[in-house]
Design a protein around this motif. Structure first.
Motif, PDB file in Angstrom:
ATOM      1  N   LEU A  58      34.504  54.057  -0.171  1.00 23.26           N
ATOM      2  CA  LEU A  58      35.255  53.167  -1.060  1.00 23.26           C
ATOM      3  C   LEU A  58      36.461  53.948  -1.575  1.00 23.26           C
ATOM      4  O   LEU A  58      36.354  55.153  -1.832  1.00 23.26           O
ATOM      5  CB  LEU A  58      34.389  52.732  -2.250  1.00 23.26           C
ATOM      6  CG  LEU A  58      33.321  51.650  -2.006  1.00 23.26           C
ATOM      7  CD1 LEU A  58      32.312  52.056  -0.956  1.00 23.26           C
ATOM      8  CD2 LEU A  58      32.601  51.346  -3.320  1.00 23.26           C
ATOM      9  N   ASP A  59      37.587  53.271  -1.719  1.00 24.11           N
ATOM     10  CA  ASP A  59      38.756  53.967  -2.276  1.00 24.11           C
ATOM     11  C   ASP A  59      38.519  54.317  -3.744  1.00 24.11           C
ATOM     12  O   ASP A  59      38.832  55.409  -4.195  1.00 24.11           O
ATOM     13  CB  ASP A  59      39.993  53.064  -2.154  1.00 24.11           C
ATOM     14  CG  ASP A  59      40.301  52.752  -0.698  1.00 24.11           C
ATOM     15  OD1 ASP A  59      40.895  53.621  -0.041  1.00 24.11           O
ATOM     16  OD2 ASP A  59      39.882  51.677  -0.219  1.00 24.11           O
ATOM     17  N   VAL A  60      37.925  53.361  -4.451  1.00 30.18           N
ATOM     18  CA  VAL A  60      37.687  53.562  -5.885  1.00 30.18           C
ATOM     19  C   VAL A  60      36.537  52.648  -6.311  1.00 30.18           C
ATOM     20  O   VAL A  60      36.326  51.588  -5.743  1.00 30.18           O
ATOM     21  CB  VAL A  60      38.970  53.241  -6.716  1.00 30.18           C
ATOM     22  CG1 VAL A  60      39.453  51.834  -6.461  1.00 30.18           C
ATOM     23  CG2 VAL A  60      38.767  53.509  -8.199  1.00 30.18           C
ATOM     24  N   ALA A  61      35.765  53.125  -7.307  1.00 25.46           N
ATOM     25  CA  ALA A  61      34.712  52.297  -7.913  1.00 25.46           C
ATOM     26  C   ALA A  61      34.940  52.259  -9.419  1.00 25.46           C
ATOM     27  O   ALA A  61      35.217  53.305 -10.039  1.00 25.46           O
ATOM     28  CB  ALA A  61      33.334  52.876  -7.610  1.00 25.46           C
ATOM     29  N   PHE A 107      35.854  57.615  -8.937  1.00 23.94           N
ATOM     30  CA  PHE A 107      34.981  56.813  -9.809  1.00 23.94           C
ATOM     31  C   PHE A 107      35.645  56.698 -11.164  1.00 23.94           C
ATOM     32  O   PHE A 107      35.943  57.713 -11.803  1.00 23.94           O
ATOM     33  CB  PHE A 107      33.604  57.480  -9.935  1.00 23.94           C
ATOM     34  CG  PHE A 107      32.695  56.750 -10.893  1.00 23.94           C
ATOM     35  CD1 PHE A 107      32.309  57.335 -12.106  1.00 23.94           C
ATOM     36  CD2 PHE A 107      32.230  55.462 -10.613  1.00 23.94           C
ATOM     37  CE1 PHE A 107      31.469  56.656 -12.990  1.00 23.94           C
ATOM     38  CE2 PHE A 107      31.391  54.785 -11.491  1.00 23.94           C
ATOM     39  CZ  PHE A 107      31.011  55.391 -12.682  1.00 23.94           C
ATOM     40  N   ILE A 108      35.892  55.473 -11.605  1.00 21.06           N
ATOM     41  CA  ILE A 108      36.545  55.234 -12.897  1.00 21.06           C
ATOM     42  C   ILE A 108      35.561  54.517 -13.828  1.00 21.06           C
ATOM     43  O   ILE A 108      35.178  53.371 -13.572  1.00 21.06           O
ATOM     44  CB  ILE A 108      37.804  54.347 -12.718  1.00 21.06           C
ATOM     45  CG1 ILE A 108      38.780  54.993 -11.732  1.00 21.06           C
ATOM     46  CG2 ILE A 108      38.468  54.089 -14.065  1.00 21.06           C
ATOM     47  CD1 ILE A 108      39.385  56.298 -12.197  1.00 21.06           C
ATOM     48  N   GLY A 130      34.518  49.395  -5.440  1.00 25.56           N
ATOM     49  CA  GLY A 130      33.213  49.186  -6.077  1.00 25.56           C
ATOM     50  C   GLY A 130      33.376  48.512  -7.427  1.00 25.56           C
ATOM     51  O   GLY A 130      34.308  48.841  -8.179  1.00 25.56           O
ATOM     52  N   ILE A 131      32.471  47.587  -7.732  1.00 26.95           N
ATOM     53  CA  ILE A 131      32.483  46.897  -9.015  1.00 26.95           C
ATOM     54  C   ILE A 131      31.139  47.111  -9.702  1.00 26.95           C
ATOM     55  O   ILE A 131      30.088  46.741  -9.166  1.00 26.95           O
ATOM     56  CB  ILE A 131      32.739  45.375  -8.829  1.00 26.95           C
ATOM     57  CG1 ILE A 131      34.129  45.140  -8.206  1.00 26.95           C
ATOM     58  CG2 ILE A 131      32.596  44.637 -10.166  1.00 26.95           C
ATOM     59  CD1 ILE A 131      35.307  45.562  -9.088  1.00 26.95           C
TER      60      ILE A 131
END
Ligand code: DER
Length: 235
Positions: free
Chosen positions: A86-89, A123-124, A25-26
């Motif tokens: 998603l693996d990461v956003a 989520f980062i 995710g962006i």
């Protein structure tokens, strides 16, 4: 500040985007620009097997301009009938408290940002030190609330009844006359609140439910999200 944002973004990508990731995710805003830059800087082979999910038109533009594979949130493949996680956003934030609660919505992209964040395993939020506060609504004084335009007068009056002194519909100026209109065709109400208490702040005397004007963060979030016409809150 730009160098601090860039350094934080590159570190976040290094720490949290493994080459095995497939859906990423962006978010939106100015810091996430450096997240995309850091991903692109790893070269096309690094992201060859990755697909990037946007959180609005700015995010979509960043992904496309970097030559990364784009897929809209609702176009993700189903795995056993469930959209693939998603693996990461990665995203930005307007304020962060001690418990890592965030204020989002400075860029009016909070609704799709929330949808993408909750669709991710991790989520980062990338935020430079200016965003850190002991309690939310200390530096960033308002909570952005995305609303159906038709509901705005009622939401404004209900917010005042809850104790928000001067909630306003966000203007589109200087780039647009009239209201700021989100990617979802909604309006943003910016509602001022005093610093939001954490559960650990509550005592027998201080309840944090809006009495004597103080709110505990979860209680306020529950109240706001229930206001008719609210589609998302920036908490
Ligand atoms: O709207 C948002 O929440 C965006 O992520 C944005 O406000 C983040 O702030 P930045 O532009 O300082 O990264």
């Amino acid at each position: 500040i730009e160098s601090a944002k860039k350094a934080a973004a590159y570190q976040a990508v290094a720490d949290h985007l493994p080459p095995t990731a497939t859906y990423v995710g962006i978010g939106s805003g100015s810091t996430v620009v450096y997240v995309v830059e850091a991903i692109a800087a790893k070269g096309p082979s690094f992201s060859a097997n990755m697909t990037f999910i946007p959180t609005g038109s700015q995010s979509k533009g960043l992904i496309r301009a970097a030559g990364l594979r784009l897929c809209n949130l609702d176009e993700r493949p189903l795995v056993d009938g469930v959209p693939v996680a998603l693996d990461v956003a990665f995203d930005g934030a307007d304020e962060v408290d001690e418990d890592l609660n965030l204020i989002k919505g400075g860029g009016a992209c909070l609704f799709q940002e929330k949808l993408v964040a909750v669709a991710a395993k991790k989520f980062i939020a990338v935020a430079d030190s200016r965003k850190q506060s002991a309690r939310l609504c200390t530096k960033w004084k308002t909570i952005p609330i995305e609303v159906l335009p038709l509901s705005a007068p009622d939401v404004l009056s209900r917010l005042k009844a809850m104790g928000s002194p001067s909630p306003v519909v966000r203007s589109g100026l200087p780039s647009k006359a009239g209201e700021c209109v989100t990617d979802n065709g909604m309006w943003i109400i910016d509602a001022p609140f005093p610093p939001l208490l954490l559960p650990k702040d509550l005592t027998a005397e201080v309840k944090g439910n809006g009495e004597n004007g103080v709110w505990e963060i979860e209680k306020l979030a529950e109240e706001l999200v229930r206001l008719p016409g609210v589609v998302e809150i920036g908490l």
